[in-house]
Design an enzyme around this catalytic site. Structure first.
Site, short mmCIF file in Angstrom:
data_model
loop_
_atom_site.label_atom_id
_atom_site.label_comp_id
_atom_site.label_asym_id
_atom_site.label_seq_id
_atom_site.Cartn_x
_atom_site.Cartn_y
_atom_site.Cartn_z
N LYS A 176 4.52 -9.12 -4.52
CA LYS A 176 4.50 -7.91 -3.71
C LYS A 176 3.10 -7.71 -3.15
O LYS A 176 2.13 -7.55 -3.90
CB LYS A 176 4.91 -6.69 -4.54
CG LYS A 176 6.38 -6.68 -4.89
CD LYS A 176 6.83 -5.30 -5.32
CE LYS A 176 8.34 -5.27 -5.48
NZ LYS A 176 8.82 -3.90 -5.74
N GLU B 146 10.64 -6.49 3.77
CA GLU B 146 9.41 -5.93 4.32
C GLU B 146 9.68 -4.51 4.77
O GLU B 146 10.77 -4.20 5.27
CB GLU B 146 8.90 -6.77 5.49
CG GLU B 146 7.53 -6.34 6.00
CD GLU B 146 6.92 -7.33 6.97
OE1 GLU B 146 5.80 -7.08 7.42
OE2 GLU B 146 7.59 -8.34 7.26
N ASP C 96 11.00 6.98 -9.41
CA ASP C 96 11.75 6.44 -8.27
C ASP C 96 12.91 5.59 -8.75
O ASP C 96 13.09 4.46 -8.30
CB ASP C 96 10.81 5.63 -7.36
CG ASP C 96 11.47 5.30 -6.03
OD1 ASP C 96 12.49 5.95 -5.70
OD2 ASP C 96 10.98 4.40 -5.33
N GLU D 92 7.47 -0.30 5.31
CA GLU D 92 6.30 0.40 5.83
C GLU D 92 5.07 0.16 4.99
O GLU D 92 3.96 0.08 5.49
CB GLU D 92 6.62 1.90 5.88
CG GLU D 92 5.44 2.75 6.32
CD GLU D 92 5.79 4.23 6.30
OE1 GLU D 92 4.88 5.02 6.55
OE2 GLU D 92 6.95 4.57 6.04
#
Length: 894
Positions: free
Chosen positions: A567, A544, A672, A546
């Site tokens: 998710k 978990e 990413d 932000e």
């Protein structure tokens, strides 16, 4: 008289003073009809690439003219020329000195010729004396031999072309560094005809002229086996084909094996049109040679196929043969007919059955029926394709224990017979049955017991229908209100009961799509992407952050329950355009199919009372070993450290490069890429994940610049940090950092450097340093990923090939007997500079043999870092200093 220089911007002061000094000695009163040129262009002769300057000078009276340059009589419109003007008096009507310079950069053949200056004075045109530019040097190659593969003993041509000046240029061909002629020929031999080779060879050419010799690149000609010949069928079985072929020549390299491929003809229609590759994955078998013969099994009976063969030597595979059409023969049915029933009604016996459930292995031609009494011989009947027969009972005699068997048959023969099905025993004196096929009566003759059965079935169906309608009506109320309000009187008051747990929002996918207000075209594409929310059951939370959480879940499918990773996003979608972008990307990701790319199972939405649009839920496959970063970290810092050989680490890198190569071919940018966003499946293969729809759930690795969303600055390319521009080359930068993570077993890049300082740190030319125990070749590959110019970085195809070659060159991995992690420099470590292990070289370590001769050191860490040793008893936690690695799960927070 005072002399002044005009404001010429970039004219050097020394050049201006020199012109003024020359003007003091220049003669005055030049005639207008005389040539104004006092200096003409010179001559330049040099090699290709030379830089030179031509200059002409003139003295005029009045306003200075513009000087034009001519080459071979033609004005140069785009000439790189500069013009300097110096007055010889204070009045503009006095004489002027004008100097024009023409700069020639990187001299080429097209620059050669006659150069002159041209000016227009009044109605007259003046041209300077000519200067000449010539090119002389070593020969220059216009065409060089290229690498190629050829079949053994097959002729081919190579090309090589060079030019001067000076001319002539003679060519000399070399094979395996040996000249093919003792001296250069009389003329340039641009094409070399090679009648054939029987071994892999290298070719190059030398270009000779008066200035010297230039050698071309060396082309490698790889000799492959010739295409096999005479592919033919030897024998056929319903599920096997035996084929043979004649091998082609392979030079000095013996054949190692041959590969046979088969594809269904019905699914490979493009083969008959001449396609080189089948549209589906073919059935492939390999055979050691000799003999040049192979039995191909696991085929379908009575099925057309196309087959082809190629043979391989140590140099590579030959070309495939043309597709050969073949067909497997029919086989007998593999099972008997199903659901056989034998009943008697009066003087008739009815036998009924269904088609075999097992494969027929051919075309069904009919059924055979056999019946036999206890004291009567067996009677065999051919029923044809019908699935029922009526036996008429007539004549005298007695029959007892009558049994019936049925079998299906094809052109290959009869299939297995069914188990005997008994008829009701006949009483003595009753007629003996003899068979004959009779037509079904127009009105079925049912006995009374049949009517009772039919009536009971109708009544049962009516009861089931009434009960279903009642349950549907009751369910609608519960779904809408939670539970039907039931007025009950308790002490004179009305009590209302409400069961929340029985209220579900079971909207179908169609209803969900209609409520989103998206286009019909996008709605049609989402049929296979959307998943009903009520089919997903959530379990424990795996991580978990932000922006959301990852939870273990179960997806209820039609016939099974699939374990998945779910998710959930805390950031809701605010506009319809964001929603359509999200769903369009989901459609794109659903089509991804690669073993090293995490595939998307589906997307669903969960409603939110505070937001206008529902929050997305992404459903992904469950990965047994979790993310790669945690795996690397625990292998180094866990309670029981695990030895990871270099071969495994390079395999991880090659898997990621393969997945990113696939994404780049799909024109998909990850943005990413990091070890934390790569997952390990049960086969220890790495899958690239967390792209596209996946909102980031990690905190420490992201840095927010103003109002810009958080970015993983330690992994992001320098041009993306500056301009927020993302390309496939920026993913290559991130891949280099990911390689560094793997090589260091999960260390954080740039330790000691804050996120806000990364951009300036990179701008100063700093990069991650080579990790301990990292191969030089791997670090060189990482460094290429961090080139300042994105175009200088390698592609993912090059990265994958280099990593696979590195992996092949490594020896087989060996498991050590015992791995012990120790601090190799006890007692007063050196303070780490910013970026240590990623910014500066680590201090020199003492010899491990001086510390403990009985230990096996698996890793050497910089001074001041704590490491773990196996221990049978728990020990108190040691205090960590600034250089020590973070605890598992915290090291990412750079």
């Amino acid at each position: 008289m005072a002399w002044r220089c005009p404001r010429m911007g970039r004219v050097p002061l020394a050049w201006c003073l020199a012109l003024c000094g020359w003007a003091c000695m220049a003669p005055r009163g030049t005639q207008a009809e005389e040539s104004p040129f006092v200096g003409n262009p010179g001559n330049i002769t040099g090699a290709r690439g030379l830089t030179g300057t031509l200059r002409c000078q003139l003295q005029v009276q009045g306003e200075p003219p513009e000087v034009h340059w001519l080459r071979d009589g033609q004005i140069l419109e785009l000439a790189d020329s500069t013009q300097t003007q110096v007055p010889l008096g204070e009045d503009e009507q006095d004489d002027w000195i004008v100097v024009s310079q023409l700069r020639i950069t990187s001299l080429q053949l097209s620059d050669t010729g006659q150069y002159q200056c041209l000016v227009f004075l009044g109605h007259q045109t003046f041209v300077s004396q000519p200067g000449y530019v010539g090119l002389e040097g070593l020969p220059y190659f216009l065409e060089e031999p290229e690498d190629r593969t050829v079949a053994a003993n097959t002729p081919f041509n190579l090309s090589c072309q060079a030019q001067g000046p000076p001319e002539p240029v003679d060519l000399l061909w070399l094979q395996d560094a040996v000249p093919l002629a003792t001296a250069p020929g009389h003329g340039p031999q641009r094409s070399l005809h090679v009648p054939g080779l029987n071994k892999t060879s290298s070719f190059s050419c030398e270009a000779h002229n008066a200035k010297g010799v230039t050698t071309s690149r060396t082309a490698t000609i790889t000799v492959l086996p010739q295409q096999p010949r005479n592919l033919h069928l030897v024998s056929r079985q319903p599920t096997e084909l035996e084929v043979a072929w004649t091998p082609g020549l392979s030079g000095i390299y013996p054949l190692t094996h041959c590969t046979l491929q088969a594809v269904l003809s019905d699914d490979g229609m493009g083969i008959q049109a001449g396609e080189p590759d089948p549209p589906e994955e073919p059935l492939t078998s390999q055979a050691s040679v000799p003999p040049h013969q192979l039995r191909l099994g696991s085929l379908h009976p009575h099925t057309p196929y196309h087959i082809r063969v190629a043979c391989t030597s140590s140099q590579g595979p030959s070309s495939w043969t043309h597709w050969l059409p073949v067909e497997t023969p029919e086989g007998v049915p593999l099972g008997p007919p199903e659901n056989i029933s034998a009943t008697r009604n009066g003087s008739q016996a009815f036998v009924h059955w269904q088609e075999p459930r097992a494969p027929l292995q051919g075309t069904l031609l009919g059924y055979r029926l056999a019946y036999q009494g206890q004291d009567t011989p067996e009677v065999l009947m051919d029923i044809g394709l019908r699935q029922e027969v009526t036996l008429e009972l007539q004549g005298d005699g007695s029959v007892s224990n009558l049994t019936v068997c049925v079998a299906a048959y094809t052109a290959a023969g009869d299939g297995p017979w069914s188990l005997p099905v008994p008829l009701e025993a006949w009483r003595p004196g009753q007629a003996q049955p003899v068979h004959q096929l009779v037509k079904e009566p127009s009105t079925p003759a049912f006995s009374w017991p049949w009517w009772y059965v039919l009536l009971g079935a109708v009544v049962a169906a009516a009861c089931v229908l009434i009960l279903a309608l009642f349950l549907v009506h009751r369910r609608k109320k519960e779904t809408r209100y939670g539970e039907v309000f039931e007025p009950t009187v308790e002490r004179g008051e009305l009590v209302v009961r409400y069961r929340v747990r029985k209220s579900y929002s079971r909207r179908t996918t169609e209803a969900t799509l209609n409520s989103l207000g998206i286009s019909e075209e996008l709605k049609e594409k989402l049929r296979d992407v959307m998943v009903d929310r009520h089919k997903v059951a959530l379990g424990k939370t795996l991580g978990e952050g932000e922006f959301g959480a990852v939870m273990e879940g179960q997806l209820n499918q039609d016939d099974s329950i699939l374990k998945v990773a779910v998710k959930t996003m805390k950031i809701a979608i605010c506009t319809r355009s964001e929603l359509e972008d999200f769903l369009s990307e989901a459609v794109c990701m659903k089509e991804f199919d690669h073993p090293n790319v995490m595939r998307l199972i589906g997307v669903c939405f969960q409603g939110s009372e505070r937001e206008s649009f529902p929050a997305p839920v992404v459903i992904l496959p469950f990965m047994k070993h979790g993310d790669l970063h945690s795996f690397l970290l625990y292998s180094r810092l866990g309670d029981q450290p695990v030895y990871l050989p270099t071969q495994m680490l390079v395999k991880f890198m090659a898997d990621i490069a393969s997945g990113m190569e696939y994404l780049s071919t799909k024109r998909f940018i990850h943005r990413d890429l990091a070890a934390r966003n790569c997952m390990l499946n049960e086969n220890m293969s790495v899958c690239v994940a967390d792209f596209g729809l996946s909102k980031k759930i990690y905190n420490g690795d992201y840095y927010r610049q103003g109002r810009i969303a958080k970015m993983p600055v330690k992994w992001i390319a320098i041009e993306s940090l500056a301009d927020r521009v993302y390309t496939s080359k920026s993913d290559v930068w991130s891949f280099g950092v990911t390689m560094w993570e793997i090589a260091t077993r999960g260390q954080t890049p740039y330790p000691g450097v804050e996120n806000s300082e990364i951009y300036d740190y990179l701008r100063q030319g700093n990069r991650l340093k080579q990790p301990a125990d990292c191969l030089d070749g791997l670090y060189a590959l990482m460094s290429r990923c961090w080139e300042l110019n994105p175009q200088d970085r390698p592609s993912f195809t090059e990265l994958r090939e280099d990593l696979e070659n590195t992996l092949k060159a490594l020896p087989p991995a060996q498991e050590p007997d015992e791995i012990l992690y120790v601090n190799m420099d006890e007692g007063g470590g050196y303070p780490e500079p910013p970026g240590a292990a990623g910014g500066a070289d680590p201090p020199t370590q003492p010899d491990p043999k001086d510390s403990c001769s009985c230990l096996t050191a698996a890793e050497v860490h910089p001074a001041g870092r704590y490491v773990l040793c196996p221990s049978t008893t728990p020990s108190p936690a040691q205090p960590a200093d600034r250089g020590s690695p973070a605890a598992p799960g915290q090291e990412d927070g750079a």
